[in-house]
Design a protein around this motif. Sequence first.
Motif, PDB file in Angstrom:
ATOM      1  N   ILE A   8       0.828  -1.137  -0.135  1.00  0.00           N
ATOM      2  CA  ILE A   8       0.055  -0.022   0.062  1.00  0.00           C
ATOM      3  C   ILE A   8       1.001   1.273   0.011  1.00  0.00           C
ATOM      4  O   ILE A   8       1.895   1.444   0.884  1.00  0.00           O
ATOM      5  CB  ILE A   8      -1.105   0.095   1.144  1.00  0.00           C
ATOM      6  CG1 ILE A   8      -1.790  -1.333   1.042  1.00  0.00           C
ATOM      7  CG2 ILE A   8      -1.883   1.353   1.255  1.00  0.00           C
ATOM      8  CD1 ILE A   8      -2.782  -1.354   2.133  1.00  0.00           C
ATOM      9  N   GLY A  15      -5.268   4.859   2.808  1.00  0.00           N
ATOM     10  CA  GLY A  15      -4.543   3.848   2.639  1.00  0.00           C
ATOM     11  C   GLY A  15      -4.451   2.833   4.011  1.00  0.00           C
ATOM     12  O   GLY A  15      -4.413   1.576   3.769  1.00  0.00           O
ATOM     13  N   LEU A  18      -7.485   0.996   4.401  1.00  0.00           N
ATOM     14  CA  LEU A  18      -7.585  -0.417   3.487  1.00  0.00           C
ATOM     15  C   LEU A  18      -6.971  -1.365   4.333  1.00  0.00           C
ATOM     16  O   LEU A  18      -6.997  -2.373   4.304  1.00  0.00           O
ATOM     17  CB  LEU A  18      -6.892  -0.040   2.311  1.00  0.00           C
ATOM     18  CG  LEU A  18      -8.144   1.048   1.070  1.00  0.00           C
ATOM     19  CD1 LEU A  18      -7.137   1.403   0.029  1.00  0.00           C
ATOM     20  CD2 LEU A  18      -9.199   0.432   1.011  1.00  0.00           C
ATOM     21  N   ALA A  19      -5.527  -0.980   4.822  1.00  0.00           N
ATOM     22  CA  ALA A  19      -4.711  -1.990   5.375  1.00  0.00           C
ATOM     23  C   ALA A  19      -5.537  -2.692   6.213  1.00  0.00           C
ATOM     24  O   ALA A  19      -5.444  -3.848   6.644  1.00  0.00           O
ATOM     25  CB  ALA A  19      -3.500  -1.288   5.924  1.00  0.00           C
ATOM     26  N   ILE A  31       1.326  -7.254   4.527  1.00  0.00           N
ATOM     27  CA  ILE A  31       1.233  -5.870   4.014  1.00  0.00           C
ATOM     28  C   ILE A  31       2.603  -5.135   4.235  1.00  0.00           C
ATOM     29  O   ILE A  31       2.849  -4.946   5.370  1.00  0.00           O
ATOM     30  CB  ILE A  31       0.109  -5.478   4.987  1.00  0.00           C
ATOM     31  CG1 ILE A  31      -1.297  -6.270   4.733  1.00  0.00           C
ATOM     32  CG2 ILE A  31      -0.360  -3.888   4.118  1.00  0.00           C
ATOM     33  CD1 ILE A  31      -2.504  -5.759   5.561  1.00  0.00           C
ATOM     34  N   GLY A  33       4.289  -1.234   3.466  1.00  0.00           N
ATOM     35  CA  GLY A  33       3.660   0.221   3.339  1.00  0.00           C
ATOM     36  C   GLY A  33       4.643   0.979   2.939  1.00  0.00           C
ATOM     37  O   GLY A  33       5.810   1.035   3.210  1.00  0.00           O
ATOM     38  N   ILE A  68      -1.475  -1.231  -4.123  1.00  0.00           N
ATOM     39  CA  ILE A  68      -2.624  -0.107  -4.225  1.00  0.00           C
ATOM     40  C   ILE A  68      -1.813   1.340  -3.824  1.00  0.00           C
ATOM     41  O   ILE A  68      -1.366   1.419  -2.787  1.00  0.00           O
ATOM     42  CB  ILE A  68      -3.638  -0.457  -2.963  1.00  0.00           C
ATOM     43  CG1 ILE A  68      -4.052  -1.785  -3.202  1.00  0.00           C
ATOM     44  CG2 ILE A  68      -4.596   0.625  -2.759  1.00  0.00           C
ATOM     45  CD1 ILE A  68      -5.140  -2.239  -2.039  1.00  0.00           C
ATOM     46  N   ALA A  70      -2.554   4.862  -2.893  1.00  0.00           N
ATOM     47  CA  ALA A  70      -3.415   5.676  -2.051  1.00  0.00           C
ATOM     48  C   ALA A  70      -2.883   6.941  -1.706  1.00  0.00           C
ATOM     49  O   ALA A  70      -2.917   7.296  -0.723  1.00  0.00           O
ATOM     50  CB  ALA A  70      -3.968   5.013  -0.733  1.00  0.00           C
TER      51      ALA A  70
END
Length: 368
Positions: A8, A15, A18-19, A31, A33, A68, A70
């Motif tokens: 992300i 963001g 969403l995580a 995940i 980031g 993703i 964001a």
Amino acid sequence: MERKTVYIAGLGLIGASLALGIRRAHPEIEILGYNRSEESRRVALERGMVDLVTDDFAAFAPLADVIILAVPIKQTIAFIKELADLELKENVIISDAGSTKAEIVAAAEKYLQNKPVRFVGAHPMAGSHKTGAKAAHVTLFENAYYIFTPSNLTKPGTLEEMKDLLSGLHARFIQVDAAEHDRVTSQISHFPHILASSLMEQAATYSQEHELTQSFAAGGFRDMTRIAESEPGMWTSILLTNPQAILERLEDFKDQLDKVAAAIEAKDETAIWEFFDRGRQSRKQMEIHKRAGVDSFYDLFIEVPDEEDAILGILELLRGISVVNIRINEENREDINGILQITFKNHQDLEKSAKIVRENTDYLVSVD
Ligand code: NAD
């Protein structure tokens, strides 16, 4: 099976929320980031939203099965360009969260065309005026529309994979053409923001000559202008990336105002009455009146006197019933009761609560 990795980029409100949603349904997924500033990287790590963080966008992209983006719209496009030059996993899904879609989808189709990647545009339609990972919440997208805008890089199966990945958001997934997304959101979101800010600007200028403007502004004015407090940067990018549809809405609205002005000048009582009646009828038809969720309209209105513990007493009566939102629509006269507005998740809770309050108090109760 190999552990799936989601990257992300942008651990802001959207963001990081969403995580949290991905974590809720898929705790096994790794995940990663990216965030430019240290603050949201730290918050996201500390709260376990992500497993690892970086401030170098390119660093984690090659590790991801899903990326993703964001970040603001302009930066989303810049990252899409950057991804075109990186060595990515074969068949990686790239998606985004930008509030306008046509320019982002066009950029993906332009820059990623010859790469073995998949791209689907997305707009999770919920948010707030708050920013950063500290404002993130796992319930942010519950019952909200999560709009996918496919591109010619959205290969079969892409949407299904994304819906499964994001199932923990409890959002309502829908698929729309990017240009149509931008047209519809220009009407129901972008243009209303312009109106709210215009109204505020007009009132602020007016109040310099008429100082009572500030004092008389009450519930109606507040409801009309709430969104004028939104973050200017985000709205600037929205207007710059959806100009045509927004300008059309502005022109259309000028005609609308001219019609009302003509009816007033002509003292055409029927036309004025019908204008308000059409507005009232169409608002009642809108989905905002039917939808469950944070912006649900299963509303109970209770006229409460300005007495100590009146509101606490009502909440005590409703103990055990799930309440989505509470607000007090205070009037600006002390001798008028305030209206307590309680929003419920569904019709049954609303009816049950109305009955309880009616039976146990003599307050005036109405259901939306
Ligand atoms: P936010 O301010 O909370 O987060 C923005 C993120 O982008 C932060 O991580 C910030 O560090 C990063 N960022 C900003 N400029 C950057 C740059 N030049 N380079 C690298 N990173 C940069 O904002 P948000 O609300 O999470 O918005 C993110 C995206 O989601 C935007 O595209 C916005 O249009 C979209 N969106 C916002 C909302 C909303 O209401 N907030 C709703 C739906 C979609």
